[in-house]
Write a protein that holds these residues in place. Structure first.
Motif, short mmCIF file in Angstrom:
data_model
loop_
_atom_site.label_atom_id
_atom_site.label_comp_id
_atom_site.label_asym_id
_atom_site.label_seq_id
_atom_site.Cartn_x
_atom_site.Cartn_y
_atom_site.Cartn_z
N ASN A 8 -5.83 -9.63 -3.28
CA ASN A 8 -6.16 -8.03 -2.31
C ASN A 8 -6.24 -7.28 -3.97
OD1 ASN A 8 -5.09 -8.39 0.25
ND2 ASN A 8 -3.14 -8.60 -1.40
N ASN A 68 -11.21 1.36 -8.45
CA ASN A 68 -11.45 2.97 -8.72
C ASN A 68 -12.55 3.04 -9.31
OD1 ASN A 68 -11.98 5.12 -9.94
ND2 ASN A 68 -10.12 5.42 -10.02
N THR A 69 -14.35 2.76 -8.71
CA THR A 69 -15.55 2.69 -9.29
C THR A 69 -15.52 4.30 -10.73
OG1 THR A 69 -15.96 4.17 -7.10
CG2 THR A 69 -16.39 1.97 -7.04
N GLU A 82 1.20 -1.33 0.10
CA GLU A 82 -0.07 -0.03 -0.59
C GLU A 82 1.04 1.36 0.20
OE1 GLU A 82 -3.25 -0.61 2.64
OE2 GLU A 82 -4.06 -2.21 1.66
N SER A 118 -16.56 -7.43 -9.89
CA SER A 118 -17.35 -7.67 -8.79
C SER A 118 -18.90 -8.64 -9.57
CB SER A 118 -17.96 -6.27 -8.42
OG SER A 118 -18.26 -5.59 -9.09
N CYS A 162 -10.07 -1.94 -11.92
CA CYS A 162 -9.42 -2.52 -10.72
C CYS A 162 -7.76 -3.02 -10.58
CB CYS A 162 -10.09 -3.44 -9.83
SG CYS A 162 -10.46 -5.54 -10.46
N TYR A 191 -8.36 -3.83 -5.13
CA TYR A 191 -8.14 -2.13 -5.08
C TYR A 191 -8.95 -1.99 -6.24
CZ TYR A 191 -4.04 -3.51 -2.07
OH TYR A 191 -3.39 -4.23 -1.09
N TYR A 231 -6.94 3.65 -6.21
CA TYR A 231 -8.16 3.51 -5.50
C TYR A 231 -9.26 3.96 -4.41
CZ TYR A 231 -5.10 2.15 -2.06
OH TYR A 231 -4.74 1.60 -0.96
N ASP A 232 -10.98 3.65 -4.61
CA ASP A 232 -11.63 4.15 -4.24
C ASP A 232 -11.55 3.06 -2.88
OD1 ASP A 232 -12.66 5.86 -5.61
OD2 ASP A 232 -13.64 4.57 -6.87
N ASP A 233 -10.78 1.87 -2.78
CA ASP A 233 -11.15 1.16 -1.25
C ASP A 233 -11.20 0.23 -2.11
OD1 ASP A 233 -12.23 -0.02 1.32
OD2 ASP A 233 -14.05 0.57 0.75
N SER A 234 -10.72 -1.45 -1.29
CA SER A 234 -10.49 -2.37 -2.06
C SER A 234 -10.58 -3.01 -0.63
CB SER A 234 -8.46 -2.52 -1.13
OG SER A 234 -8.36 -2.38 0.72
N PHE A 235 -10.86 -4.60 -0.59
CA PHE A 235 -10.92 -6.08 -0.12
C PHE A 235 -10.25 -6.83 -0.38
CE2 PHE A 235 -13.35 -5.53 -4.02
CZ PHE A 235 -13.93 -7.20 -4.69
#
Length: 83
Positions: free
Chosen positions: A41, A45-46, A16, A76, A51, A43, A23-27
């Motif tokens: 992982n 970007n909507t 990171e 997703s 990603c 990462y 990126y906006d978020d990650s999971f």
């Protein structure tokens, strides 16, 4: 090779800090099915609908693969079907 500042073999704890992908978020998705030993992982970007997936070996805690997807919505949707 490297992508967005991340290289194969990088330690997980540095990902990171080195990551240049916006990126906006990650999971995380654990690969424990059939005895897997890695964590993916994501990462994402909507706004750009893209990603970056960084896969880390759970035993060595090192990056073993990096993949870019230009259609995050499609990726997703497929992940939501894993339940």
């Amino acid at each position: 090779y490297n992508m967005y500042g991340i290289s194969i073999g990088d330690p997980e704890y540095k990902v990171e800090d080195k990551l240049r992908f916006e990126y906006d978020d990650s999971f995380n998705v654990l690969n424990d099915m059939a005895g897997g030993q890695s964590t993916a992982n994501f990462y994402f970007n909507t706004m750009n609908n893209d990603c970056l997936v960084v896969i880390v070996n759970d035993k060595s805690a090192r990056v073993v693969a990096i993949t870019y997807f230009n259609d995050y919505k499609l990726i997703s949707e497929n992940l939501s079907g894993l339940d």
